[in-house]
Design a protein around this motif. Structure first.
Motif, PDB file in Angstrom:
ATOM      1  N   SER A  81     -36.343 -28.018  13.656  1.00 57.24           N
ATOM      2  CA  SER A  81     -35.281 -28.599  12.845  1.00 57.24           C
ATOM      3  C   SER A  81     -34.848 -29.946  13.424  1.00 57.24           C
ATOM      4  N   LEU A  82     -34.281 -30.764  12.563  1.00 53.99           N
ATOM      5  CA  LEU A  82     -33.777 -32.060  13.004  1.00 53.99           C
ATOM      6  C   LEU A  82     -32.667 -31.889  14.039  1.00 53.99           C
ATOM      7  N   ARG A  83     -31.743 -30.967  13.788  1.00 53.74           N
ATOM      8  CA  ARG A  83     -30.641 -30.746  14.734  1.00 53.74           C
ATOM      9  C   ARG A  83     -31.160 -30.219  16.062  1.00 53.74           C
ATOM     10  N   GLY A  84     -32.103 -29.275  15.998  1.00 52.24           N
ATOM     11  CA  GLY A  84     -32.619 -28.680  17.224  1.00 52.24           C
ATOM     12  C   GLY A  84     -33.385 -29.660  18.091  1.00 52.24           C
ATOM     13  N   GLU A  85     -34.080 -30.611  17.469  1.00 48.42           N
ATOM     14  CA  GLU A  85     -34.906 -31.557  18.225  1.00 48.42           C
ATOM     15  C   GLU A  85     -34.161 -32.810  18.649  1.00 48.42           C
ATOM     16  N   THR A  86     -33.170 -33.227  17.862  1.00 47.99           N
ATOM     17  CA  THR A  86     -32.505 -34.503  18.146  1.00 47.99           C
ATOM     18  C   THR A  86     -31.017 -34.365  18.424  1.00 47.99           C
ATOM     19  N   GLY A  87     -30.433 -33.211  18.084  1.00 51.04           N
ATOM     20  CA  GLY A  87     -28.994 -33.040  18.227  1.00 51.04           C
ATOM     21  C   GLY A  87     -28.184 -33.671  17.110  1.00 51.04           C
ATOM     22  N   MET A  88     -28.868 -34.257  16.110  1.00 50.17           N
ATOM     23  CA  MET A  88     -28.175 -34.933  15.016  1.00 50.17           C
ATOM     24  C   MET A  88     -27.874 -33.949  13.891  1.00 50.17           C
ATOM     25  N   SER A  89     -26.631 -33.940  13.418  1.00 46.88           N
ATOM     26  CA  SER A  89     -26.230 -33.089  12.305  1.00 46.88           C
ATOM     27  C   SER A  89     -26.097 -33.942  11.049  1.00 46.88           C
ATOM     28  N   VAL A  90     -26.902 -33.623  10.048  1.00 44.98           N
ATOM     29  CA  VAL A  90     -26.919 -34.367   8.793  1.00 44.98           C
ATOM     30  C   VAL A  90     -26.803 -33.366   7.651  1.00 44.98           C
ATOM     31  N   THR A  91     -25.900 -33.603   6.720  1.00 43.25           N
ATOM     32  CA  THR A  91     -25.765 -32.704   5.579  1.00 43.25           C
ATOM     33  C   THR A  91     -26.855 -32.998   4.555  1.00 43.25           C
TER      34      THR A  91
END
Length: 222
Positions: free
Chosen positions: A130-140
Motif C-alpha cells: 500500500s502507499l501508506r505502508g511503503e511511504t507513510g503518506m495518507s491520501v484519501t
C-alpha cells in the motif's frame, strides 16, 4: 451508466463488494483504498482500445509519484500493473461494450492500495503493498482522483495527437525489468526470455532461445 452519459466521466466507489481483476479474479478492496472507472465513448478503432491501459499506467505512475513523494520507487509492469518498492500497488482493467468491431463504450477500471494492502493471492506474481505502508503518506480516494484525472487527461491528449509511439517510449522508460530475463505465462504456454520492449500493438517483445516473439497477452513473473 455509459449509454446515459453525455461525455467522459469518472465513477468512484468508496466500497466494493463484488470487485474483480483480470481473468475474472477477485479484487479485494480494504477501506480507504481507491476504486474508480473512467467511462468513455471512444473515437479510436476497436483495435486501439487496449492501448489505453498504457495511458492509464502512465497516469497512475504520475499520480502515485505525486502522492508518495521521494520514497516511492515506482515501476510499470507490463501490461497493466504498477509496482511500488517492488510490490503491487495498483492494477488496471479495461472492458468495452458494443457490437462486432464497433465499440460504444470503454470502461477503464483502476484500483489502488492507498491505505492498506489486501491479503496476497497464492498464485500472484507480486505481493500487494500500500502507499501508506511503503511511504507513510495518507491520501484519501478523493484526493487521489484529483491527481489521477488530470494526469490521465494529459497523457490521453498526447496519445490522440501523436499516436502510440511516445506512449510506448514513456512506458518503457518506466518499465520494470526491461532488458532482463522474465517469464511470461499464457493460457497454454510458459515462455522465458529477455524483455526487449513492446511493439506497436502493445504486445510484449520477448527474445527466447527459439527467437524473438511478440506475446499479446500473458501473466509476467520476474
Amino acid at each position: 451508466m455509459a449509454a446515459h452519459l453525455s461525455g467522459p466521466a469518472w465513477v468512484m466507489a468508496l466500497e466494493q463488494t463484488g470487485a474483480r481483476g483480470r481473468r475474472g479474479r477477485a479484487w479485494s478492496m480494504p477501506a480507504g483504498n481507491f476504486a474508480a472507472t473512467l467511462v468513455q465513448q471512444p473515437t479510436a478503432p476497436a483495435g486501439e482500445m487496449a492501448l489505453y491501459s498504457f495511458v492509464a499506467a502512465l497516469a497512475l505512475h504520475d499520480a502515485l509519484g505525486a502522492a508518495g513523494g521521494p520514497s516511492a520507487r515506482l515501476a510499470l509492469k507490463w501490461p497493466n500493473d504498477v509496482l511500488l518498492n517492488g510490490g503491487k500497488v495498483a492494477g488496471i482493467l479495461l472492458e468495452s461494450s458494443g457490437r462486432g468491431q464497433e465499440v460504444s463504450a470503454l470502461a477503464i477500471g483502476i484500483g489502488v492500495n492507498l491505505a492498506a494492502a489486501p491479503p496476497p493471492e497464492p498464485d500472484a506474481s507480486f505481493a500487494p503493498v500500500s502507499l501508506r505502508g511503503e511511504t507513510g503518506m495518507s491520501v484519501t480516494p478523493e484526493e487521489f482522483l484529483d491527481l489521477l484525472a488530470p494526469a490521465f487527461a494529459a497523457w490521453e491528449i498526447r496519445f490522440q495527437a501523436e499516436g502510440f509511439a511516445p506512449i510506448r517510449d514513456a512506458f518503457l522508460a518506466r518499465a520494470a525489468r526491461l532488458g532482463e530475463t522474465i517469464v511470461a505465462r499464457t493460457g497454454t504456454a510458459e515462455l522465458t526470455g529477455r524483455f526487449d520492449g513492446i511493439d506497436a500493438s502493445g504486445a510484449l517483445i520477448l527474445t527466447t532461445a527459439s527467437g524473438r516473439q511478440a506475446v499479446p497477452a500473458a501473466e509476467v513473473f520476474f
